[in-house]
Design an enzyme around this catalytic site. Structure first.
Site, mmCIF file in Angstrom:
data_model
loop_
_atom_site.group_PDB
_atom_site.id
_atom_site.type_symbol
_atom_site.label_atom_id
_atom_site.label_comp_id
_atom_site.label_asym_id
_atom_site.label_seq_id
_atom_site.Cartn_x
_atom_site.Cartn_y
_atom_site.Cartn_z
ATOM 1 N N CYS A 1 41.578 43.371 43.388
ATOM 2 C CA CYS A 1 42.304 43.449 41.937
ATOM 3 C C CYS A 1 41.653 44.741 40.961
ATOM 4 O O CYS A 1 42.659 44.483 40.551
ATOM 5 C CB CYS A 1 42.047 41.903 41.028
ATOM 6 S SG CYS A 1 43.416 41.849 39.443
ATOM 7 N N GLU B 1 38.770 38.301 41.623
ATOM 8 C CA GLU B 1 40.547 38.235 42.124
ATOM 9 C C GLU B 1 41.088 37.803 41.097
ATOM 10 O O GLU B 1 40.303 35.965 40.360
ATOM 11 C CB GLU B 1 40.147 37.835 43.973
ATOM 12 C CG GLU B 1 39.699 38.853 44.661
ATOM 13 C CD GLU B 1 39.537 40.392 44.227
ATOM 14 O OE1 GLU B 1 41.101 40.847 43.955
ATOM 15 O OE2 GLU B 1 39.643 41.081 45.292
#
Length: 226
Positions: A2, A105
């Site tokens: 991410c 994430e």
């Protein structure tokens, strides 16, 4: 991956577990790094090798070639393309390690919000992420466009429930070979493709949504929530 990570222990704590005998040339300081919520474009501590000397420097997370100014600087590079694609050709020979404590994430939750998860080694040891970049050397001075990208691979095992990509993480006893300028590029690519740590090495837990704001810092951001 991410695009958020933590570097909170000191650089010497990261280096202590590596099998690199020569003294560290340290440009990041001896104190704890205390970066619990580092975002792209942040200057992070990285390790690279010049000759037989290990260097620790601060380097911006994100890089793009001079001919790609019309697009945002990537922060990650896919292992499937990084060795042979045009985009990263200029820095493929310039190998780095980004030592981190964990990364984050985000997963879509049932209430239509996004739930952050922390991923770290199950033994809570340092995580050594393979990276490439543009950085000052004995022959080149610092430039405004210096930076790095972390190399990512497909996730596997239970980690697929969190995200389909993750950093290529090398074991401590592989770091010296990855950083060594004498390591052939073919061997470096083999390490990325076949010698990254498996998902069984890691653990993950939910954390509070305050980590979504990169201005928030502090140890409470890495604590598990139910």
């Amino acid at each position: 991956m991410c695009g958020r990570l933590s570097q909170y222990r000191g650089i010497h704590d990261f280096v202590a577990v590596l099998s690199i005998p020569d003294a560290l040339i340290n440009h990041v300081g001896d104190a704890s790094l205390d970066r619990y919520n580092a975002a792209p474009t942040t200057a992070l501590a990285v390790l690279h090798q010049q000759g037989q000397q290990l260097h620790a420097d601060n380097l911006r997370w994100g890089w793009r070639p001079h001919w790609a100014r019309d697009r945002p600087a990537p922060i990650n590079a896919r292992v499937e393309k990084v060795a042979h694609g045009r985009f990263f050709r200029a820095i493929w020979h310039h190998r780095l390690i980004v030592p981190v404590d964990n990364w984050f994430e985000w997963v879509d939750a049932e209430d239509k919000t996004r739930q952050p998860w922390l991923i770290r080694r199950a033994d809570h040891g340092p995580v050594f992420c393979a990276a490439i970049g543009q950085f000052p050397t004995a022959e080149t001075a610092a430039r405004d466009d210096d930076g790095f990208v972390i190399i990512t691979a497909d996730a596997a095992g239970g980690m697929l429930d969190i995200h389909d990509r993750r950093p290529v993480v090398l074991r401590a006893d592989r770091v010296h070979e990855w950083l060594d300028p004498a390591t052939p590029i073919e061997r470096a690519e083999q390490m990325l493709l076949f010698e990254g740590e498996g998902s069984e090495v890691f653990e993950w837990h939910k954390v509070g949504k305050a980590v979504g704001n990169s201005r928030n810092q502090g140890a409470e951001l890495i604590e598990p929530v139910t």
